[in-house]
Design a protein around this motif. Structure first.
Motif, PDB file in Angstrom:
ATOM      1  N   HIS A  32      -2.294   6.054   2.367  1.00 10.11           N
ATOM      2  CA  HIS A  32      -1.382   5.214   1.590  1.00 10.11           C
ATOM      3  C   HIS A  32       0.081   5.431   1.958  1.00 10.11           C
ATOM      4  O   HIS A  32       0.961   4.857   1.341  1.00 10.11           O
ATOM      5  CB  HIS A  32      -1.627   5.445   0.104  1.00 10.11           C
ATOM      6  CG  HIS A  32      -3.030   5.084  -0.291  1.00 10.11           C
ATOM      7  ND1 HIS A  32      -3.365   3.842  -0.754  1.00 10.11           N
ATOM      8  CD2 HIS A  32      -4.174   5.793  -0.226  1.00 10.11           C
ATOM      9  CE1 HIS A  32      -4.672   3.803  -0.973  1.00 10.11           C
ATOM     10  NE2 HIS A  32      -5.180   4.968  -0.659  1.00 10.11           N
ATOM     11  N   GLY A  36       1.426   2.199   0.543  1.00  8.64           N
ATOM     12  CA  GLY A  36       1.790   2.463  -0.844  1.00  8.64           C
ATOM     13  C   GLY A  36       0.584   2.695  -1.732  1.00  8.64           C
ATOM     14  O   GLY A  36      -0.563   2.560  -1.316  1.00  8.64           O
ATOM     15  N   GLY A  37       0.870   3.071  -2.960  1.00  9.63           N
ATOM     16  CA  GLY A  37      -0.188   3.311  -3.932  1.00  9.63           C
ATOM     17  C   GLY A  37      -0.885   4.632  -3.723  1.00  9.63           C
ATOM     18  O   GLY A  37      -0.384   5.529  -3.045  1.00  9.63           O
ATOM     19  N   ASP A  40      -7.995   4.611  -4.926  1.00  6.57           N
ATOM     20  CA  ASP A  40      -8.653   4.082  -6.118  1.00  6.57           C
ATOM     21  C   ASP A  40      -9.853   4.943  -6.479  1.00  6.57           C
ATOM     22  O   ASP A  40     -10.525   5.496  -5.599  1.00  6.57           O
ATOM     23  CB  ASP A  40      -9.168   2.657  -5.868  1.00  6.57           C
ATOM     24  CG  ASP A  40      -8.062   1.623  -5.819  1.00  6.57           C
ATOM     25  OD1 ASP A  40      -7.030   1.805  -6.488  1.00  6.57           O
ATOM     26  OD2 ASP A  40      -8.260   0.610  -5.118  1.00  6.57           O
ATOM     27  N   GLU A  44     -12.120   1.628 -10.173  1.00 11.31           N
ATOM     28  CA  GLU A  44     -11.017   0.756  -9.764  1.00 11.31           C
ATOM     29  C   GLU A  44     -11.385  -0.049  -8.528  1.00 11.31           C
ATOM     30  O   GLU A  44     -11.057  -1.235  -8.426  1.00 11.31           O
ATOM     31  CB  GLU A  44      -9.751   1.580  -9.504  1.00 11.31           C
ATOM     32  CG  GLU A  44      -9.143   2.183 -10.747  1.00 11.31           C
ATOM     33  CD  GLU A  44      -8.087   3.241 -10.449  1.00 11.31           C
ATOM     34  OE1 GLU A  44      -7.216   3.456 -11.322  1.00 11.31           O
ATOM     35  OE2 GLU A  44      -8.129   3.865  -9.361  1.00 11.31           O
ATOM     36  N   ARG A  48     -11.608  -4.061  -8.082  1.00 11.68           N
ATOM     37  CA  ARG A  48     -10.884  -4.753  -7.018  1.00 11.68           C
ATOM     38  C   ARG A  48     -11.841  -5.586  -6.177  1.00 11.68           C
ATOM     39  O   ARG A  48     -11.563  -6.733  -5.839  1.00 11.68           O
ATOM     40  CB  ARG A  48     -10.138  -3.777  -6.118  1.00 11.68           C
ATOM     41  CG  ARG A  48      -9.380  -4.579  -5.055  1.00 11.68           C
ATOM     42  CD  ARG A  48      -8.603  -3.877  -4.017  1.00 11.68           C
ATOM     43  NE  ARG A  48      -8.130  -2.562  -4.248  1.00 11.68           N
ATOM     44  CZ  ARG A  48      -7.883  -1.708  -3.263  1.00 11.68           C
ATOM     45  NH1 ARG A  48      -8.090  -2.065  -2.000  1.00 11.68           N
ATOM     46  NH2 ARG A  48      -7.428  -0.517  -3.501  1.00 11.68           N
TER      47      ARG A  48
END
Length: 162
Positions: A32, A36-37, A40, A44, A48
């Motif tokens: 990431h 970003g982030g 999961d 999650e 998604r």
């Protein structure tokens, strides 16, 4: 949506059931760094994947998602995806888990994705790559994409028009 195969890989159409194995593949926070982030959880990721499989709310946009399986080992190692606009322009992306990196898997999968999409009539390919993500830039280059002067959310837009 078809399974796409290469010498070493099978790109299988995404299913919610892939979330459990993919959560382990994608659990490294280092993945990431440029996107970003944080990793999961399985729950999650399932949520998604359900949203992705429901498809785009825009009828002119198609979401296509595959998990990348290393053939012979029958294990998942990453994902490839395309957001196709009007059937002619595809924004493409790829992620390979840390343990499978450095073996040309992302390049092999991305090239196969571009070839398959080209057979479906896509003529323009776009990828958004962080300017410091040299490995992704190498994958894009191997697929024939070149950097442009355009930026999207802090990333350089790469493009191939056939």
């Amino acid at each position: 949506m078809a399974t796409i195969t290469t010498g070493r890989l099978a790109m299988l159409p995404l299913r919610v059931e892939h979330a459990e194995e993919m959560a382990g593949v994608l659990d490294d926070p280092a993945l990431h760094t440029f996107i970003g982030g944080a990793p999961d959880t399985v729950e999650e990721l399932r949520a998604r994947y359900r949203r992705m499989l429901a498809g785009s709310p825009d009828p002119a946009v198609t979401w296509l998602n595959w998990v990348v399986q290393l053939r012979g080992e029958e294990c998942l190692v990453g994902t490839v995806q395309a957001t196709v606009h009007g059937g002619r322009v595809a924004e493409i992306a790829w992620v390979v888990g840390t343990s499978a990196q450095g073996r040309g898997i992302a390049t092999e999968a991305a090239r196969a994705l571009v070839a398959w999409l080209g057979e479906q009539g896509v003529g323009t390919f776009v990828a958004h790559i962080h300017p410091e993500h040299h490995a992704s830039a190498a994958v894009a280059t191997a697929c024939g994409l070149t950097p442009t002067d355009e930026w999207h959310d802090g990333e350089v837009t790469w493009r191939l028009t056939g």
